[in-house]
Design a protein around this motif. Structure first.
Motif, mmCIF file in Angstrom:
data_model
loop_
_atom_site.group_PDB
_atom_site.id
_atom_site.type_symbol
_atom_site.label_atom_id
_atom_site.label_comp_id
_atom_site.label_asym_id
_atom_site.label_seq_id
_atom_site.Cartn_x
_atom_site.Cartn_y
_atom_site.Cartn_z
ATOM 1 N N ASP A 1 48.680 -11.505 13.519
ATOM 2 C CA ASP A 1 48.624 -11.408 12.058
ATOM 3 C C ASP A 1 47.710 -12.469 11.471
ATOM 4 O O ASP A 1 46.958 -12.207 10.545
ATOM 5 N N VAL A 2 47.783 -13.697 11.992
ATOM 6 C CA VAL A 2 46.953 -14.788 11.490
ATOM 7 C C VAL A 2 45.484 -14.483 11.719
ATOM 8 O O VAL A 2 44.645 -14.715 10.857
ATOM 9 N N ASN B 1 39.380 -13.720 4.287
ATOM 10 C CA ASN B 1 39.056 -14.941 3.549
ATOM 11 C C ASN B 1 39.812 -14.997 2.229
ATOM 12 O O ASN B 1 40.189 -16.070 1.772
ATOM 13 N N LYS B 2 40.046 -13.830 1.628
ATOM 14 C CA LYS B 2 40.803 -13.777 0.375
ATOM 15 C C LYS B 2 42.219 -14.306 0.596
ATOM 16 O O LYS B 2 42.732 -15.077 -0.214
ATOM 17 N N ASP B 3 42.855 -13.901 1.687
ATOM 18 C CA ASP B 3 44.204 -14.378 2.001
ATOM 19 C C ASP B 3 44.214 -15.891 2.206
ATOM 20 O O ASP B 3 45.112 -16.585 1.728
ATOM 21 N N LEU B 4 43.236 -16.392 2.911
ATOM 22 C CA LEU B 4 43.162 -17.837 3.145
ATOM 23 C C LEU B 4 42.904 -18.591 1.844
ATOM 24 O O LEU B 4 43.464 -19.663 1.620
#
Length: 166
Positions: free
Chosen positions: A16-17, A22-25
């Motif tokens: 999952d990681v 990039n939006k999630d990070l």
């Protein structure tokens, strides 16, 4: 059998990681920054506003905007209000009082995370949940970290402030 399930969960989380965009990070980074700045604002706020009033204002400013965007859960109103008062107003009243009594805000942000201990303890006692090896290892590591931070030289942590934060 349990170890196989734990290994599968670790692999699943790892996958999952790797799949995060990039939006999630970026969103995770925003949460971290807001959380960190939150305690600086609390420290400044309790210098001029009584802790219970500040907690009430926080509760008020969170409830009103969110009440227009989220539908209330289907639980009795009394339980809904008691939960909101305890978790939002109650917890932050104690936190604000701790910081007003001299608890360093940075240290308060760490001690506040001890709620993970209470979550696991209460789930075992009240809901008969069983603990898994990684949870116990995480609790041990977290307890060691809190102990090392709390006992470091040069950091003052008043007992009242620590108890109010817990």
């Amino acid at each position: 059998m349990q170890d196989n399930m734990d290994k599968e969960k670790i692999i699943e989380v790892s996958n999952d990681v790797e799949n995060k965009s990039n939006k999630d990070l970026f969103l995770a980074l925003i949460v971290i920054i807001v959380w960190g700045l939150n305690f600086v604002v609390i420290k400044v706020g309790v210098a001029d506003v009584p802790p219970f009033l500040l907690a009430g204002l926080r509760f008020l400013f969170v409830v009103f905007p969110l009440a227009f965007f989220f539908k209330a859960p289907k639980v009795p109103l009394k339980i809904y209000l008691l939960y909101g008062l305890a978790i939002s107003f109650g917890q932050f009243s104690f936190l604000f009082s701790a910081i007003a009594s001299g608890m360093p805000s940075g240290l308060a942000s760490l001690v506040l995370q001890s709620q993970a201990f209470f979550t696991l303890i209460f789930s075992a006692l009240l809901l008969n949940e069983s603990w898994h090896k990684f949870q116990v290892m995480g609790l041990g590591l977290g307890a060691l970290g809190l102990f090392l931070i709390g006992s470091s030289h040069g950091v003052s942590m008043p007992l009242l402030g620590c108890l109010l934060t817990l």
